[in-house]
Design a protein around this motif. Structure first.
Motif, PDB file in Angstrom:
ATOM      1  N   CYS A  65       0.856  -1.183   0.000  1.00 33.90           N
ATOM      2  CA  CYS A  65       0.000   0.000   0.000  1.00 33.90           C
ATOM      3  C   CYS A  65       0.892   1.233   0.000  1.00 33.90           C
ATOM      4  O   CYS A  65       1.645   1.457   0.944  1.00 33.90           O
ATOM      5  CB  CYS A  65      -0.900   0.016   1.235  1.00 33.90           C
ATOM      6  N   GLU A  66       0.792   2.016  -1.034  1.00 37.70           N
ATOM      7  CA  GLU A  66       1.665   3.176  -1.184  1.00 37.70           C
ATOM      8  C   GLU A  66       1.393   4.220  -0.096  1.00 37.70           C
ATOM      9  O   GLU A  66       0.253   4.605   0.144  1.00 37.70           O
ATOM     10  CB  GLU A  66       1.450   3.799  -2.557  1.00 37.70           C
ATOM     11  N   ASN A  67       2.441   4.661   0.562  1.00 34.45           N
ATOM     12  CA  ASN A  67       2.414   5.709   1.592  1.00 34.45           C
ATOM     13  C   ASN A  67       1.626   5.339   2.842  1.00 34.45           C
ATOM     14  O   ASN A  67       1.282   6.219   3.616  1.00 34.45           O
ATOM     15  CB  ASN A  67       1.880   7.029   1.039  1.00 34.45           C
ATOM     16  N   LEU A  68       1.297   4.076   3.053  1.00 32.40           N
ATOM     17  CA  LEU A  68       0.597   3.684   4.272  1.00 32.40           C
ATOM     18  C   LEU A  68       1.573   3.034   5.248  1.00 32.40           C
ATOM     19  O   LEU A  68       2.466   2.290   4.841  1.00 32.40           O
ATOM     20  CB  LEU A  68      -0.541   2.711   3.977  1.00 32.40           C
ATOM     21  N   SER A  69       1.383   3.342   6.512  1.00 32.81           N
ATOM     22  CA  SER A  69       2.193   2.759   7.573  1.00 32.81           C
ATOM     23  C   SER A  69       1.267   2.372   8.716  1.00 32.81           C
ATOM     24  O   SER A  69       0.094   2.733   8.727  1.00 32.81           O
ATOM     25  CB  SER A  69       3.219   3.767   8.075  1.00 32.81           C
ATOM     26  N   SER A  70       1.824   1.651   9.692  1.00 32.13           N
ATOM     27  CA  SER A  70       0.995   1.260  10.827  1.00 32.13           C
ATOM     28  C   SER A  70       1.823   1.222  12.101  1.00 32.13           C
ATOM     29  O   SER A  70       3.039   1.071  12.068  1.00 32.13           O
ATOM     30  CB  SER A  70       0.349  -0.107  10.585  1.00 32.13           C
ATOM     31  N   VAL A  71       1.127   1.378  13.219  1.00 31.34           N
ATOM     32  CA  VAL A  71       1.701   1.202  14.549  1.00 31.34           C
ATOM     33  C   VAL A  71       0.725   0.362  15.367  1.00 31.34           C
ATOM     34  O   VAL A  71      -0.474   0.412  15.157  1.00 31.34           O
ATOM     35  CB  VAL A  71       1.973   2.543  15.273  1.00 31.34           C
ATOM     36  N   ARG A  72       1.273  -0.429  16.260  1.00 27.19           N
ATOM     37  CA  ARG A  72       0.434  -1.266  17.114  1.00 27.19           C
ATOM     38  C   ARG A  72      -0.056  -0.446  18.300  1.00 27.19           C
ATOM     39  O   ARG A  72       0.694   0.312  18.891  1.00 27.19           O
ATOM     40  CB  ARG A  72       1.231  -2.469  17.595  1.00 27.19           C
ATOM     41  N   VAL A  73      -1.319  -0.616  18.654  1.00 25.45           N
ATOM     42  CA  VAL A  73      -1.910   0.139  19.756  1.00 25.45           C
ATOM     43  C   VAL A  73      -1.460  -0.436  21.100  1.00 25.45           C
ATOM     44  O   VAL A  73      -1.014   0.294  21.980  1.00 25.45           O
ATOM     45  CB  VAL A  73      -3.450   0.161  19.655  1.00 25.45           C
ATOM     46  N   VAL A  74      -1.570  -1.739  21.268  1.00 24.92           N
ATOM     47  CA  VAL A  74      -1.180  -2.403  22.516  1.00 24.92           C
ATOM     48  C   VAL A  74      -0.243  -3.547  22.162  1.00 24.92           C
ATOM     49  O   VAL A  74      -0.575  -4.381  21.305  1.00 24.92           O
ATOM     50  CB  VAL A  74      -2.410  -2.945  23.289  1.00 24.92           C
ATOM     51  N   ASN A  75       0.890  -3.580  22.802  1.00 18.64           N
ATOM     52  CA  ASN A  75       1.864  -4.628  22.544  1.00 18.64           C
ATOM     53  C   ASN A  75       1.259  -6.000  22.864  1.00 18.64           C
ATOM     54  O   ASN A  75       0.644  -6.182  23.899  1.00 18.64           O
ATOM     55  CB  ASN A  75       3.106  -4.397  23.401  1.00 18.64           C
ATOM     56  N   GLY A  76       1.399  -6.945  21.946  1.00 22.52           N
ATOM     57  CA  GLY A  76       0.856  -8.278  22.149  1.00 22.52           C
ATOM     58  C   GLY A  76      -0.560  -8.459  21.646  1.00 22.52           C
ATOM     59  O   GLY A  76      -1.137  -9.535  21.767  1.00 22.52           O
ATOM     60  N   ARG A  77      -1.159  -7.418  21.101  1.00 31.70           N
ATOM     61  CA  ARG A  77      -2.508  -7.515  20.536  1.00 31.70           C
ATOM     62  C   ARG A  77      -2.464  -7.113  19.075  1.00 31.70           C
ATOM     63  O   ARG A  77      -1.482  -6.570  18.597  1.00 31.70           O
ATOM     64  CB  ARG A  77      -3.474  -6.617  21.328  1.00 31.70           C
ATOM     65  N   VAL A  78      -3.540  -7.375  18.336  1.00 35.43           N
ATOM     66  CA  VAL A  78      -3.523  -7.185  16.886  1.00 35.43           C
ATOM     67  C   VAL A  78      -4.053  -5.842  16.403  1.00 35.43           C
ATOM     68  O   VAL A  78      -3.914  -5.536  15.226  1.00 35.43           O
ATOM     69  CB  VAL A  78      -4.303  -8.317  16.178  1.00 35.43           C
ATOM     70  N   GLU A  79      -4.633  -5.023  17.253  1.00 35.89           N
ATOM     71  CA  GLU A  79      -5.188  -3.749  16.805  1.00 35.89           C
ATOM     72  C   GLU A  79      -4.062  -2.799  16.395  1.00 35.89           C
ATOM     73  O   GLU A  79      -3.090  -2.632  17.115  1.00 35.89           O
ATOM     74  CB  GLU A  79      -6.016  -3.078  17.903  1.00 35.89           C
ATOM     75  N   ARG A  80      -4.223  -2.200  15.217  1.00 33.45           N
ATOM     76  CA  ARG A  80      -3.211  -1.292  14.699  1.00 33.45           C
ATOM     77  C   ARG A  80      -3.870  -0.025  14.160  1.00 33.45           C
ATOM     78  O   ARG A  80      -4.981  -0.079  13.660  1.00 33.45           O
ATOM     79  CB  ARG A  80      -2.420  -1.956  13.583  1.00 33.45           C
ATOM     80  N   LEU A  81      -3.165   1.083  14.261  1.00 33.31           N
ATOM     81  CA  LEU A  81      -3.584   2.321  13.612  1.00 33.31           C
ATOM     82  C   LEU A  81      -2.910   2.368  12.249  1.00 33.31           C
ATOM     83  O   LEU A  81      -1.693   2.247  12.154  1.00 33.31           O
ATOM     84  CB  LEU A  81      -3.153   3.549  14.418  1.00 33.31           C
ATOM     85  N   ILE A  82      -3.698   2.507  11.212  1.00 35.52           N
ATOM     86  CA  ILE A  82      -3.180   2.619   9.852  1.00 35.52           C
ATOM     87  C   ILE A  82      -3.213   4.099   9.490  1.00 35.52           C
ATOM     88  O   ILE A  82      -4.228   4.759   9.679  1.00 35.52           O
ATOM     89  CB  ILE A  82      -4.043   1.825   8.849  1.00 35.52           C
ATOM     90  N   PHE A  83      -2.100   4.604   8.981  1.00 40.37           N
ATOM     91  CA  PHE A  83      -2.066   6.016   8.619  1.00 40.37           C
ATOM     92  C   PHE A  83      -1.305   6.244   7.336  1.00 40.37           C
ATOM     93  O   PHE A  83      -0.468   5.455   6.933  1.00 40.37           O
ATOM     94  CB  PHE A  83      -1.495   6.878   9.753  1.00 40.37           C
ATOM     95  N   ARG A  84      -1.649   7.344   6.697  1.00 38.10           N
ATOM     96  CA  ARG A  84      -1.008   7.769   5.448  1.00 38.10           C
ATOM     97  C   ARG A  84       0.023   8.834   5.795  1.00 38.10           C
ATOM     98  O   ARG A  84      -0.273   9.772   6.526  1.00 38.10           O
ATOM     99  CB  ARG A  84      -2.053   8.334   4.488  1.00 38.10           C
ATOM    100  N   GLU A  85       1.227   8.649   5.287  1.00 32.70           N
ATOM    101  CA  GLU A  85       2.287   9.626   5.528  1.00 32.70           C
ATOM    102  C   GLU A  85       2.167  10.763   4.524  1.00 32.70           C
ATOM    103  O   GLU A  85       2.092  10.538   3.325  1.00 32.70           O
ATOM    104  CB  GLU A  85       3.648   8.955   5.423  1.00 32.70           C
ATOM    105  N   LEU A  86       2.132  11.981   5.039  1.00 35.79           N
ATOM    106  CA  LEU A  86       2.052  13.181   4.213  1.00 35.79           C
ATOM    107  C   LEU A  86       3.311  14.014   4.425  1.00 35.79           C
ATOM    108  O   LEU A  86       4.075  13.769   5.359  1.00 35.79           O
ATOM    109  CB  LEU A  86       0.812  13.997   4.598  1.00 35.79           C
ATOM    110  N   GLU A  87       3.526  15.014   3.598  1.00 35.32           N
ATOM    111  CA  GLU A  87       4.708  15.863   3.730  1.00 35.32           C
ATOM    112  C   GLU A  87       4.711  16.655   5.030  1.00 35.32           C
ATOM    113  O   GLU A  87       5.756  16.856   5.635  1.00 35.32           O
ATOM    114  CB  GLU A  87       4.809  16.820   2.547  1.00 35.32           C
TER     115      GLU A  87
END
Length: 106
Positions: A65-87
């Motif tokens: 996915c172009e320009n998309l990244s993610s971070v995990r909300v809670v360590n050890g769980r599967v929920e992630r925030l997906i975000f688009r990187e902008l300038e």
């Protein structure tokens, strides 16, 4: 870093701690603490390179996915925030709530 949230329900959950769409998560204290911590880190770093030292976030650019990244909300769980990187910052597009992600296939 400038953080814009495109999902109004997710924005309400982050800012107030309550939302009908994410009712299950608003009642999960551990999740809400993790979400607040992630949001605070996102707003304090200068850019996405500043996320790399925070190992608990498991920051990664998504491969297909172009320009998309993610971070995990809670360590050890599967929920992630997906975000688009902008300038000038990032735009959080959604909260991924996929229970069969990362080897948790049933």
């Amino acid at each position: 870093m400038k953080v814009n949230i495109s999902d109004t329900d997710l924005d309400e959950l982050i800012r107030t701690g309550r939302n009908n769409k994410y009712k299950k998560y608003s009642k999960d204290k551990k999740f809400m603490i993790g979400l607040a911590r992630v949001y605070n880190v996102l707003t304090t770093v200068a850019d996405t390179k500043g996320l790399e030292p925070y190992s608990f976030l498991h920051y990664e650019k998504l491969k297909y996915c172009e320009n998309l990244s993610s971070v995990r909300v809670v360590n050890g769980r599967v929920e992630r925030l997906i975000f688009r990187e902008l300038e000038d910052g990032i735009e959080i597009t959604l909260l991924e709530l996929n229970n069969d992600h990362y080897g948790n296939k049933k």
